[in-house]
Design an enzyme around this catalytic site. Structure first.
Site, short mmCIF file in Angstrom:
data_model
loop_
_atom_site.label_atom_id
_atom_site.label_comp_id
_atom_site.label_asym_id
_atom_site.label_seq_id
_atom_site.Cartn_x
_atom_site.Cartn_y
_atom_site.Cartn_z
CG HIS A 28 -10.88 1.95 4.02
ND1 HIS A 28 -11.07 3.31 4.09
CD2 HIS A 28 -9.65 1.79 3.44
CE1 HIS A 28 -10.03 3.93 3.59
NE2 HIS A 28 -9.15 3.03 3.18
CD GLU B 45 1.21 9.38 -1.17
OE1 GLU B 45 1.22 10.27 -2.06
OE2 GLU B 45 0.45 8.40 -1.18
CB SER C 298 -5.41 1.97 3.22
OG SER C 298 -6.48 2.22 2.33
CG ASP D 40 6.69 4.15 -8.75
OD1 ASP D 40 5.72 3.43 -8.42
OD2 ASP D 40 6.90 4.50 -9.92
N GLY D 41 5.34 3.26 -5.37
CA GLY D 41 4.84 2.02 -4.81
C GLY D 41 4.82 0.86 -5.78
CG HIS E 44 -0.74 4.49 -5.13
ND1 HIS E 44 -0.53 3.21 -5.60
CD2 HIS E 44 -0.32 5.33 -6.11
CE1 HIS E 44 0.00 3.28 -6.82
NE2 HIS E 44 0.13 4.55 -7.15
CG ASP F 130 -6.51 3.15 -3.18
OD1 ASP F 130 -7.28 3.42 -4.12
OD2 ASP F 130 -6.58 3.70 -2.06
#
Length: 285
Positions: free
Chosen positions: A19, A118, A100, A143-144, A42, A164
């Site tokens: 971060h 997500e 995030s 699905d990212g 994610h 991530d």
């Protein structure tokens, strides 16, 4: 894949490193008026209670953000991150930690956009309730990795991608590499941030070199790799030793910003005498 909950790990040493990098990148993007698009593959729940059962089970935040909470000697990037976390808490008491998406939301302007993905149904619902109605924000249970093709390049040609995953499945290592390649193929100027764990696994050991090769082939402005080792493996060789953040097309200010941060974190977050850090970059960065 859907068993993972980031709430167990919120605010730990890996979150602090990740971060800090994310905040520095977005603050750099804000130096120009033209809007940017932030894509989080994610995204998680967006924010986490540090007083709930998940976070309290191992209290990983106690070895992370809590160690920095009252320090008076923080390097400026860490001080900036702490102010964002304090803003998320609404005061001086550390009760919650922003994910995030919350950090990106704190730094976005009216002209900027968030695209948040997500797959976990509970975390998606929390995230959608938190940010789904905000102007410029889209929250999707999707699905990212696959979603990248629909988000890049942004109309403004200014974009940041955070990849991530939990790395609970070994396929995440190959999918992360493929996602970086696709992001750069679609948008060679994209700032792509990849978080990766330090584990005693072949896949984890090999991934940084593979990411470097992919960025050498596809990124216009090279790459940067920030590494923080704070812990030792257990007697069986298990456990996360630390983490790294890989950045393709890093802002030119990022290397200088992280130079004082990494050794400071190695000292402040050390869980054993051998804690250390490293900051590596390509010739173009």
């Amino acid at each position: 894949m859907l068993a993972y909950r980031h709430a167990f790990h919120a605010g730990n040493h890996a979150d602090v490193l990740k971060h800090t990098v994310l905040a520095q990148v977005l603050q750099h993007m804000n130096q120009k008026d033209k809007g940017w698009r932030y894509v989080d593959t994610h995204a998680g729940a967006g924010g986490y209670s540090l007083q709930g059962g998940y976070a309290q089970k191992k209290a990983e935040f106690a070895q992370g953000i809590a160690r920095l909470w009252e320090r008076s000697d923080l390097p400026e990037p860490l001080s900036q991150l702490r102010e964002i976390v304090r803003g998320f808490n609404g005061g001086p008491e550390l009760r919650q930690y922003p994910g995030s998406p919350a950090i990106a939301r704190a730094l976005m302007r009216e002209q900027d956009q968030l695209r948040l993905f997500e797959m976990h149904p509970t975390d998606h619902k929390i995230l959608a309730d938190y940010l789904g109605a905000e102007p410029g924000v889209e929250v999707k249970m999707a699905d990212g990795y696959a979603a990248l093709k629909g988000t890049l390049p942004p109309p403004t040609r200014r974009g940041v991608v955070l990849i991530d995953p939990p790395y609970e499945l070994k396929t995440d290592y190959t999918r992360v590499l493929a996602a970086l390649r696709e992001a750069l193929q679609r948008f060679a100027d994209a700032v792509v941030i990849v978080w990766l764990p330090q584990l005693q696994l072949v896949e984890a050991t090999q991934l940084p070199q593979r990411l470097k090769a992919a960025a050498d082939a596809g990124a216009k402005k090279g790459w940067l790799l920030a590494r923080l080792t704070v812990a030792q493996a257990d007697a069986r060789g298990f456990g996360m030793l630390g983490s790294s953040v890989f950045i393709a097309n890093p802002p030119h200010t990022l290397h200088g910003a992280l130079q004082p941060v990494l050794p400071y974190l190695a000292q402040a977050l050390a869980q054993f005498d051998g804690a250390r850090s490293a900051l590596d970059r390509s010739a173009q960065a």
